[in-house]
Design a protein around this motif. Structure first.
Motif, PDB file in Angstrom:
ATOM      1  N   ILE A 297      57.420   1.308 -11.245  1.00 10.62           N
ATOM      2  CA  ILE A 297      57.626   0.307 -12.296  1.00 10.62           C
ATOM      3  C   ILE A 297      56.898  -0.985 -11.917  1.00 10.62           C
ATOM      4  O   ILE A 297      56.168  -1.566 -12.721  1.00 10.62           O
TER       5      ILE A 297
ATOM      6  N   ALA B 268      53.599  -2.453 -13.940  1.00 12.66           N
ATOM      7  CA  ALA B 268      53.652  -3.786 -14.557  1.00 12.66           C
ATOM      8  C   ALA B 268      52.563  -4.691 -13.987  1.00 12.66           C
ATOM      9  O   ALA B 268      51.876  -5.393 -14.740  1.00 12.66           O
TER      10      ALA B 268
ATOM     11  N   ILE C 222      59.144  -4.859 -19.508  1.00 10.75           N
ATOM     12  CA  ILE C 222      59.811  -3.856 -18.679  1.00 10.75           C
ATOM     13  C   ILE C 222      61.193  -3.678 -19.273  1.00 10.75           C
ATOM     14  O   ILE C 222      61.921  -4.653 -19.460  1.00 10.75           O
TER      15      ILE C 222
END
Length: 187
Positions: free
Chosen positions: A69, A73, A85
Motif C-alpha cells: 500500500i 501510494a 488510500i
C-alpha cells in the motif's frame, strides 16, 4: 515497508487522502465518488484490492500488504497522481505507515475516519449487490472486525459521522483537500 524522510514523496501539487473506517462504513463509495467528481489523475489505492486480490493475504500485523500500500501510494504520488488510500486500515497495524507517508508527502494530505455505528454497518452491508460476498461475510464477521473509533494517534484524522450523506462527505473531502481547485490531468 518503504519509508522516506519528510518531504520526499509527491509534489507540492499532489493530494494524499486517506479514508479509514469499519467494514461497510462507505469508504469505497466515497473513494469512487471522489474519482467520479474529480476525473482522471486520481489513483485509488484500495486495501482490499491489494491485500485480498493481489496478494491474497489475511489482515495480520506486519502483513506484506502494508508495504505494498505504501509503495503503491508513493509511486503514484511521485508520478504526479493524486492518491486516495481507502480501507479498514486498523490503526495498530497501518498507523505507522500512514503517518510516515503523510509526513513524507510534499503536498496536501488529509485523513478521514468514517465513524459508523455497528448496527448501521450491518444495515449498509446488507445493501451490497454482491450476493456471493454477502454469503461469505456475515454480521458475525462484521462484529469480529468492528473497532469503535479506531483513530490514528496525533489527532490527524477528521471524523465524519454516519449522519453525513455520501455526497456531503465527498464534497467535504474535495473542499478540505483542495481537490475541488485542482484541474484533472487527462492521462
Amino acid at each position: 515497508m518503504t519509508q522516506g524522510a519528510p518531504g520526499t514523496v509527491g509534489t507540492q501539487d499532489t493530494r494524499l487522502i486517506v479514508i479509514r473506517g469499519n467494514s461497510a462504513s462507505g469508504k469505497s463509495s466515497v473513494a469512487a465518488g471522489l474519482r467520479e467528481k474529480f476525473g482522471r489523475n486520481l489513483a485509488i489505492v484500495g486495501q482490499d484490492n491489494l491485500r485480498r486480490i493481489v496478494l491474497r493475504e489475511r489482515d495480520r500485523p506486519g502483513g506484506v500488504n502494508i508495504g505494498l500500500i505504501d509503495l503503491t501510494a508513493r509511486y503514484a504520488l511521485d508520478n504526479g497522481f493524486n492518491v486516495v488510500i481507502e480501507g479498514i486500515l486498523y490503526a495498530d497495524r497501518y498507523g505507522t505507515m500512514l503517518q510516515d507517508l503523510v509526513r513524507a508527502h510534499r503536498g496536501v494530505s488529509r485523513c478521514y475516519y468514517l465513524d459508523v455505528p455497528y448496527t448501521e454497518t450491518v444495515l449498509r452491508h446488507e445493501t451490497k449487490a454482491d450476493a456471493e460476498y454477502l454469503q461469505h461475510v456475515t454480521s458475525g464477521h462484521l462484529r469480529d472486525w468492528y473497532r469503535e473509533k479506531d483513530l490514528l494517534s496525533d489527532a490527524m484524522e477528521t471524523v465524519i459521522d454516519a449522519a453525513s450523506t455520501l455526497d456531503d462527505t465527498i464534497q467535504h473531502i474535495l473542499r478540505e483537500s483542495g481537490l475541488d481547485r485542482v484541474l484533472p490531468v487527462d492521462r
